[in-house]
Design an enzyme around this catalytic site. Structure first.
Site, mmCIF file in Angstrom:
data_model
loop_
_atom_site.group_PDB
_atom_site.id
_atom_site.type_symbol
_atom_site.label_atom_id
_atom_site.label_comp_id
_atom_site.label_asym_id
_atom_site.label_seq_id
_atom_site.Cartn_x
_atom_site.Cartn_y
_atom_site.Cartn_z
ATOM 1 N N ALA A 65 0.127 -0.861 -0.237
ATOM 2 C CA ALA A 65 -0.206 -0.302 -0.535
ATOM 3 C C ALA A 65 0.715 0.978 -0.293
ATOM 4 C CB ALA A 65 -0.884 0.046 1.099
ATOM 5 N N GLY A 108 1.124 -5.210 1.093
ATOM 6 C CA GLY A 108 -0.610 -5.382 -0.106
ATOM 7 C C GLY A 108 -0.333 -5.931 -1.518
ATOM 8 N N GLU A 111 -0.283 -9.433 -0.967
ATOM 9 C CA GLU A 111 -2.289 -9.445 -0.731
ATOM 10 C C GLU A 111 -2.560 -9.779 -2.196
ATOM 11 O OE1 GLU A 111 -2.616 -6.394 2.364
ATOM 12 O OE2 GLU A 111 -3.038 -7.810 3.248
ATOM 13 N N GLU A 131 4.481 -4.910 7.354
ATOM 14 C CA GLU A 131 3.939 -4.367 7.754
ATOM 15 C C GLU A 131 3.823 -3.763 9.572
ATOM 16 O OE1 GLU A 131 2.548 -5.661 5.807
ATOM 17 O OE2 GLU A 131 0.660 -5.177 4.775
HETATM 18 C C1 HXC Z 1 5.026 4.150 -1.037
HETATM 19 C C2 HXC Z 1 7.312 3.543 -1.330
HETATM 20 C C3 HXC Z 1 6.252 2.235 -1.584
HETATM 21 C C4 HXC Z 1 5.190 2.793 -0.425
HETATM 22 C C5 HXC Z 1 8.315 2.139 -2.447
HETATM 23 N N1 HXC Z 1 8.245 3.299 -2.544
HETATM 24 N N2 HXC Z 1 7.717 1.529 -1.576
HETATM 25 N N3 HXC Z 1 6.209 4.850 -1.674
HETATM 26 N N4 HXC Z 1 4.437 3.396 -0.571
HETATM 27 N N5 HXC Z 1 5.049 1.186 -0.146
HETATM 28 C C6 HXC Z 1 8.668 4.356 -3.413
HETATM 29 C C7 HXC Z 1 10.231 4.928 -2.731
HETATM 30 O O1 HXC Z 1 9.698 5.871 -1.359
HETATM 31 C C8 HXC Z 1 11.033 5.259 -3.622
HETATM 32 O O2 HXC Z 1 10.198 6.544 -4.098
HETATM 33 C C9 HXC Z 1 10.192 4.387 -4.731
HETATM 34 O O3 HXC Z 1 9.019 3.831 -4.714
HETATM 35 C C10 HXC Z 1 11.102 3.016 -5.192
HETATM 36 O O4 HXC Z 1 11.695 2.672 -3.982
HETATM 37 P P1 HXC Z 1 13.166 2.744 -3.072
HETATM 38 O O5 HXC Z 1 12.560 2.183 -1.507
HETATM 39 O O6 HXC Z 1 14.273 3.393 -3.243
HETATM 40 O O7 HXC Z 1 13.258 0.871 -3.638
HETATM 41 P P2 HXC Z 1 14.661 0.162 -3.096
HETATM 42 O O8 HXC Z 1 15.674 0.282 -2.306
HETATM 43 O O9 HXC Z 1 14.652 -1.049 -4.004
HETATM 44 O O10 HXC Z 1 13.542 -0.478 -1.674
HETATM 45 C C11 HXC Z 1 12.874 -1.289 -2.407
HETATM 46 C C12 HXC Z 1 11.511 -1.753 -1.329
HETATM 47 C C13 HXC Z 1 11.695 -0.385 -0.316
HETATM 48 C C14 HXC Z 1 12.523 -2.450 -0.066
HETATM 49 C C15 HXC Z 1 9.994 -2.929 -1.347
HETATM 50 O O11 HXC Z 1 10.766 0.616 -1.386
HETATM 51 C C16 HXC Z 1 10.211 -0.932 0.459
HETATM 52 O O12 HXC Z 1 10.721 -1.378 1.860
HETATM 53 N N6 HXC Z 1 9.160 -0.325 0.799
HETATM 54 C C17 HXC Z 1 7.960 -0.324 1.939
HETATM 55 C C18 HXC Z 1 7.392 -2.106 1.428
HETATM 56 C C19 HXC Z 1 6.211 -1.444 2.910
HETATM 57 O O13 HXC Z 1 6.460 -1.467 3.926
HETATM 58 N N7 HXC Z 1 5.217 -2.277 1.864
HETATM 59 C C20 HXC Z 1 4.519 -1.952 3.360
HETATM 60 C C21 HXC Z 1 3.475 -1.246 2.903
HETATM 61 S S1 HXC Z 1 1.844 -1.815 4.584
HETATM 62 P P3 HXC Z 1 11.516 8.170 -4.155
HETATM 63 O O14 HXC Z 1 10.559 8.691 -4.473
HETATM 64 O O15 HXC Z 1 12.404 8.065 -2.668
HETATM 65 O O16 HXC Z 1 12.583 7.418 -5.296
HETATM 66 C C22 HXC Z 1 0.670 -2.214 3.095
HETATM 67 C C23 HXC Z 1 -0.457 -2.466 4.114
HETATM 68 C C24 HXC Z 1 -1.747 -3.273 3.028
HETATM 69 O O17 HXC Z 1 0.815 -2.906 2.107
HETATM 70 C C25 HXC Z 1 -3.033 -2.980 3.679
HETATM 71 C C26 HXC Z 1 -3.715 -3.203 2.002
HETATM 72 C C27 HXC Z 1 -3.453 -2.474 1.634
#
Ligand code: HXC
Length: 257
Positions: A65, A108, A111, A131
């Site tokens: 998400a 997500g 999911e 998460e």
């Molecule tokens: C917003 C995101 C994002 C996210 C990545 N980006 N994931 N932005 N929400 N979930 C953005 C980063 O900020 C970055 O933008 C660009 O995408 C590239 O990501 P990087 O982090 O630079 O890439 P990398 O170093 O390869 O790392 C990949 C990654 C990391 C390990 C997947 O991006 C990460 O940890 N993302 C978050 C993962 C996460 O926690 N997702 C769960 C969310 S909670 P910029 O502008 O900096 O270039 C969830 C709840 C679900 O999903 C509920 C149901 C809907």
């Protein structure tokens, strides 16, 4: 197609949906989920589409998400928003949904993968639920579907650590159907989709329906349900054609009727 965060394409009888926010690894903001569900429902209703293929542009399938979008949310806002009602609509799609997954499919994004029927993963695919690292937990069925697929102990391990596991492990756990080099991932997934698309559509549909029930109901109840669907298929032209073709030693021509 008329969407902002996804593309759709039609290739023979396969309806393809492509997540298209590669600059943020296809982080799933809410408008994107709305578009995705609309695209799925549109293909579901289109008689010419037999199978749906879900893919993503860029180096990753979906990194969860959109964290920036939900950062300031509060429970009352979330209750009123009822965003997961849209995710629920995905579970009502009757046609096969096949996912081709490269790079990260986490939170997500994972999911979403768990909402698909068949999953082809690239060797570089990574799955997990981060998460917990954000002080929350999965909300779109992740906890439930992971537990049902790999059992509570392994599920807790991944949900508590938030660590990612690779395609090989996902395959060992029965979370994905095949692991492929990324260069052939999309072609192989499309070839599989096209193969399923040649099968009798009503059989395909009622098999999905029954398998879905089997995950949820007792053995007794799901076997009663299976039986009714088996009987129902004897009302189709495709059943007559399939069995007649066998007797005549020729290939059947299925019409989806
Ligand atoms: C917003 C995101 C994002 C996210 C990545 N980006 N994931 N932005 N929400 N979930 C953005 C980063 O900020 C970055 O933008 C660009 O995408 C590239 O990501 P990087 O982090 O630079 O890439 P990398 O170093 O390869 O790392 C990949 C990654 C990391 C390990 C997947 O991006 C990460 O940890 N993302 C978050 C993962 C996460 O926690 N997702 C769960 C969310 S909670 P910029 O502008 O900096 O270039 C969830 C709840 C679900 O999903 C509920 C149901 C809907």
């Amino acid at each position: 197609s008329n969407y902002q965060y996804i593309f759709t394409e039609i290739d023979d009888a396969v309806g393809k949906i492509i997540l298209n926010r590669p600059e943020v690894l296809n982080a799933l903001n809410r408008p994107m989920i709305t578009e995705l569900v609309n695209a799925l429902e549109t293909f579901n209703k289109n008689e010419n589409i037999k199978v749906i293929l879900l893919t993503a542009n860029g180096r990753s399938f979906a990194a969860g998400a959109d964290i920036k979008e939900m950062k300031e949310d509060d429970p009352i806002y979330l209750e009123k928003l009822d965003q997961f009602a849209e995710w629920d609509r995905m579970s009502l799609i009757k046609k096969p949904i096949i996912a081709a997954v490269q790079g990260y499919a986490v939170g997500g994004g994972f999911e979403l993968v768990l909402s698909c029927d068949i999953v082809f993963a690239a060797e570089n695919a990574k799955f997990g639920f981060p998460e917990v690292n954000l002080g929350v937990m999965p909300g779109a069925g992740g906890t439930v579907k992971l537990t049902k697929t790999i059992g509570p102990r392994k599920a807790l391990e991944w949900l508590w650590t938030g660590e990612y596991f690779d395609a090989k492990k996902a395959y060992e756990y029965g979370l994905v159907n095949q692991v492929l080099p990324v260069e052939v991932l999309f072609d192989e997934a499309m070839a599989f989709a096209k193969k399923v698309a040649t099968q009798p559509p009503l059989s395909i549909r009622l098999i999905k329906d029954t398998v879905t029930k089997a995950v949820d109901l007792s053995i007794y109840e799901s076997m009663q349900y299976e039986r009714k669907n088996f009987y129902l298929l004897f009302a189709t032209d495709d059943q007559k054609e399939g069995m007649q073709a066998f007797v005549e030693k020729r290939q059947p021509i299925f019409k989806g009727k």
